[in-house]
Write a protein that holds these residues in place. Structure first.
Motif, short mmCIF file in Angstrom:
data_model
loop_
_atom_site.label_atom_id
_atom_site.label_comp_id
_atom_site.label_asym_id
_atom_site.label_seq_id
_atom_site.Cartn_x
_atom_site.Cartn_y
_atom_site.Cartn_z
N VAL A 296 -19.27 -10.43 -48.69
CA VAL A 296 -19.33 -10.65 -50.14
C VAL A 296 -20.71 -11.20 -50.51
O VAL A 296 -21.14 -12.24 -50.00
N ASN A 297 -21.42 -10.50 -51.40
CA ASN A 297 -22.67 -11.01 -51.95
C ASN A 297 -22.39 -11.99 -53.07
O ASN A 297 -21.39 -11.86 -53.78
N VAL A 298 -23.28 -12.97 -53.25
CA VAL A 298 -23.16 -13.93 -54.35
C VAL A 298 -24.29 -13.67 -55.34
O VAL A 298 -25.47 -13.79 -55.00
N LEU A 299 -23.91 -13.30 -56.54
CA LEU A 299 -24.84 -13.07 -57.64
C LEU A 299 -24.91 -14.33 -58.49
O LEU A 299 -23.93 -14.73 -59.12
N ALA A 300 -26.08 -14.99 -58.52
CA ALA A 300 -26.26 -16.20 -59.32
C ALA A 300 -26.68 -15.83 -60.73
O ALA A 300 -27.45 -14.89 -60.94
N LEU B 270 -35.62 -20.35 -60.60
CA LEU B 270 -35.56 -19.10 -59.85
C LEU B 270 -36.28 -19.22 -58.51
O LEU B 270 -35.91 -18.55 -57.54
N SER B 271 -37.30 -20.06 -58.45
CA SER B 271 -37.95 -20.32 -57.17
C SER B 271 -36.97 -20.98 -56.20
O SER B 271 -36.86 -20.59 -55.03
N ASP B 272 -36.24 -21.97 -56.70
CA ASP B 272 -35.23 -22.63 -55.85
C ASP B 272 -34.09 -21.67 -55.50
O ASP B 272 -33.59 -21.67 -54.37
N PHE B 273 -33.67 -20.86 -56.47
CA PHE B 273 -32.61 -19.88 -56.22
C PHE B 273 -33.02 -18.91 -55.10
O PHE B 273 -32.18 -18.52 -54.27
N SER B 274 -34.27 -18.49 -55.10
CA SER B 274 -34.70 -17.47 -54.14
C SER B 274 -34.58 -17.95 -52.70
O SER B 274 -34.55 -17.13 -51.77
N PHE C 65 -29.99 -17.87 -52.81
CA PHE C 65 -29.25 -16.68 -53.22
C PHE C 65 -30.06 -15.44 -52.83
O PHE C 65 -31.02 -15.07 -53.50
N LYS C 66 -29.67 -14.82 -51.73
CA LYS C 66 -30.45 -13.74 -51.14
C LYS C 66 -30.07 -12.35 -51.65
O LYS C 66 -30.68 -11.35 -51.25
N PHE C 67 -29.06 -12.26 -52.50
CA PHE C 67 -28.71 -10.98 -53.10
C PHE C 67 -29.91 -10.44 -53.87
O PHE C 67 -30.67 -11.22 -54.47
N LYS C 68 -30.10 -9.13 -53.89
CA LYS C 68 -31.31 -8.56 -54.49
C LYS C 68 -31.35 -8.75 -56.01
O LYS C 68 -32.41 -8.64 -56.62
N PHE C 69 -30.19 -9.05 -56.62
CA PHE C 69 -30.12 -9.20 -58.07
C PHE C 69 -29.96 -10.67 -58.46
O PHE C 69 -29.36 -11.46 -57.73
N VAL C 70 -30.48 -11.01 -59.63
CA VAL C 70 -30.15 -12.25 -60.30
C VAL C 70 -29.74 -11.90 -61.72
O VAL C 70 -30.25 -10.94 -62.30
N HIS C 71 -28.80 -12.65 -62.28
CA HIS C 71 -28.32 -12.38 -63.64
C HIS C 71 -28.97 -13.39 -64.58
O HIS C 71 -28.87 -14.61 -64.38
N LEU C 72 -29.63 -12.87 -65.61
CA LEU C 72 -30.33 -13.73 -66.57
C LEU C 72 -29.65 -13.78 -67.93
O LEU C 72 -30.25 -14.26 -68.91
N GLY C 73 -28.41 -13.31 -68.02
CA GLY C 73 -27.67 -13.45 -69.27
C GLY C 73 -28.31 -12.69 -70.41
O GLY C 73 -28.51 -11.49 -70.36
N GLY C 74 -28.66 -13.42 -71.47
CA GLY C 74 -29.29 -12.81 -72.64
C GLY C 74 -28.34 -12.46 -73.76
O GLY C 74 -28.72 -11.81 -74.72
#
Length: 531
Positions: A258-262, A305-309, A312-321
């Motif tokens: 399971v990937n974790v998308l932050a 996002l620097s700390d997240f990287s 959270f190693k999943f290739k995607f990050v969710h930025l809402g909007g």
């Protein structure tokens, strides 16, 4: 209860009654695996599972140095033995001695789009008898072990685990690479063991992305080392996640495929950010969205996002909007002056903010997912690698892919779990590729996601709100389209789902009844499989 709701519930209960008759008449032909495999054939022999069931790896190229496969096998054995005391004698019975697992690729990095296919065969005869799993990657093998576990049941006569209908031959692979479940830890804090339980339950129906909506306007529960006052916005001192907690959750999930998308939702839904750093608010009286005129706003996003990287190693990050009310920007004199200086209207500033946040995420190696408002307002300006997350309703996915962008489907009228009035069949029949006929455009639909927004759920009721409705969507996302049940097959489908719901209950997952609405209680005393 409103009359329409009462009528709907009566219909669902009536369908369940029909289901029990349909199952009794055709039980021998049913494949009791959820989600339904791509192909499955079975025989008529019953095997008993050895109490010393072994896993071997003859012919495998996967060394299992991190014990991902070993641990998964042990979890599987624990699951099939969980429900009863296993103390019978297998002497003279046809016995399944073990499972041989062949993985063709040596790596175990969980990349998006990793091969999750597998073949599973269980012979009826042999000396000794071994089931055979073959997969390209260890993550396909994990799915095969889950399928194997669903073939096993407790035999009350022999007091052993039995596997009916051997020989089995199953070939399986997912229809979509993205099969997600959103959890929301801002509206209500979820303890780490609860999140891990949700991850475990996801694997039972082969969901593979945990979308972690970590922060929102109500609370900021996660530690950000670059900006340590951000989690001052948590509900309380104890309702927080350290970065080590986040690492633990991510690693726990990855070992289960399971990937974790932050997600951080910007520029709206961010009031809690300013508790620790008030300068992120446009003003003390107008606190949302984040201050578009301040460089420090984007420095904080960069720090997060620097700390997240690192976690959270999943290739995607969710930025809402989504749901950005820009009135604070024009009602705050300082921000209004900045807009005028830069020749921007509110809509221009919204676009500027989203695109700048995207560039920051890209600088940290991420591809970006945004909620659909960004596409609806300025889709032609989005980075071409943007994934648009549909939620407002139908018809959006076809527009997104026609524009050449990728899409994830979560239309709220069908796949929002907090919409308790949406019954399981609505989840099942929601087709991500509706009205998308072009094969190239179909490939741009990465998959779908069911969303467990937490305004009205917490650790006490999250699982019964998620399940079994999320499982209905999970089969839609995993099973080949031609194998999916049609509307006129709802009765037999309901019986299969009821059995899977009972399986979840046996495994300690508090899945609610199939008959009724989300998070409903049993209507009356009855068998689990009739509820």
């Amino acid at each position: 209860m409103a009359p329409a709701m009462a009528l709907r519930l009566l219909v669902v209960v009536a369908v369940a009654a029909v289901v029990s008759c349909a199952v009794a008449a055709d039980e021998g032909s049913v494949v009791e695996v959820w989600p339904m495999p791509a192909t499955a054939s079975k025989g008529g022999q019953t095997l008993h599972v050895s109490r010393e069931l072994r896993m071997t790896a003859e012919g495998s190229k996967y060394a299992d140095g991190e014990a991902i496969l070993k641990d998964a096998f042990q979890r599987m054995v624990t699951l099939i033995e969980l429900d009863h005391v296993i103390n019978g004698s297998s002497q003279g019975l046809p016995l399944l001695a073990g499972v041989n697992v062949v993985v063709h690729l040596p790596g175990d990095e969980l990349n998006f789009g990793v091969d999750e296919s597998y073949n599973l065969s269980v012979p009826a005869t042999g000396s000794p008898i071994y089931a055979q799993i073959e997969a390209q990657t260890v993550f396909g093998a994990l799915h095969a072990l889950e399928t194997f576990s669903q073939l096993c049941n407790f035999d009350f006569t022999s007091r052993l685990i039995e596997l009916q209908s051997a020989p089995w031959s199953i070939t399986d692979m997912p229809r979509f690479p993205y099969r997600g479940l959103l959890i929301d830890t801002s509206r209500h804090y979820l303890p780490v063991p609860v999140i891990k339980s949700v991850i475990d339950s996801m694997t039972y129906s082969k969901l593979n992305v945990l979308h972690w909506h970590i922060v929102d306007e109500q609370s900021f529960p996660i530690e950000i080392p670059s900006y340590p006052k951000l989690w001052n916005g948590a509900y309380s001192y104890s309702e927080r996640y350290t970065m080590d907690d986040a690492i633990d959750i991510v690693q726990y999930a990855e070992r289960r495929g399971v990937n974790v998308l932050a997600e951080i939702d910007v520029p709206g839904h961010a009031l809690s950010w300013g508790v620790g750093y008030p300068s992120l608010w446009p003003s003390a009286t107008c606190k949302e969205p984040l201050d578009v005129s301040s460089e420090s706003t984007f420095q904080v996003i960069n720090g997060i996002l620097s700390d997240f990287s690192k976690v959270f190693k999943f290739k995607f990050v969710h930025l809402g909007g989504d749901e950005v009310n820009t009135s604070c920007w024009t009602s705050t004199p300082r921000v209004k002056a900045w807009l005028a200086q830069h020749g921007m209207k509110e809509s221009d500033a919204y676009r500027y903010f989203v695109l700048r946040a995207q560039k920051i995420a890209k600088s940290h190696g991420y591809e970006v997912i945004n909620w659909e408002e960004t596409f609806n307002n300025f889709g032609d300006k989005l980075d071409r690698r943007t994934v648009v997350h549909n939620w407002l309703g139908g018809g959006v996915a076809e527009k997104v892919v026609a524009a050449g962008l990728r899409c994830i489907v979560s239309n709220q009228d069908k796949w929002y779990l907090d919409h308790l009035e949406v019954t399981w069949d609505g989840f099942y029949m929601n087709e991500p590729l509706r009205n998308i006929k072009n094969p190239a455009q179909q490939k741009l639909v990465l998959g779908g996601e069911v969303c467990m927004w937490a305004e009205h759920i917490d650790a006490s009721d999250i699982q019964q709100t998620i399940w079994p409705r999320a499982a209905a969507a999970a089969e839609r996302l995993w099973t080949p389209f031609e194998k999916l049940s049609k509307e006129w097959e709802i009765a037999a489908l309901s019986a299969r789902l009821a059995r899977f719901r009972c399986l979840l209950n046996h495994r300690g997952i508090a899945a609610g009844p199939v008959t009724g609405y989300g998070r409903s209680a049993p209507a009356e005393p009855s068998s689990c499989i009739k509820q």
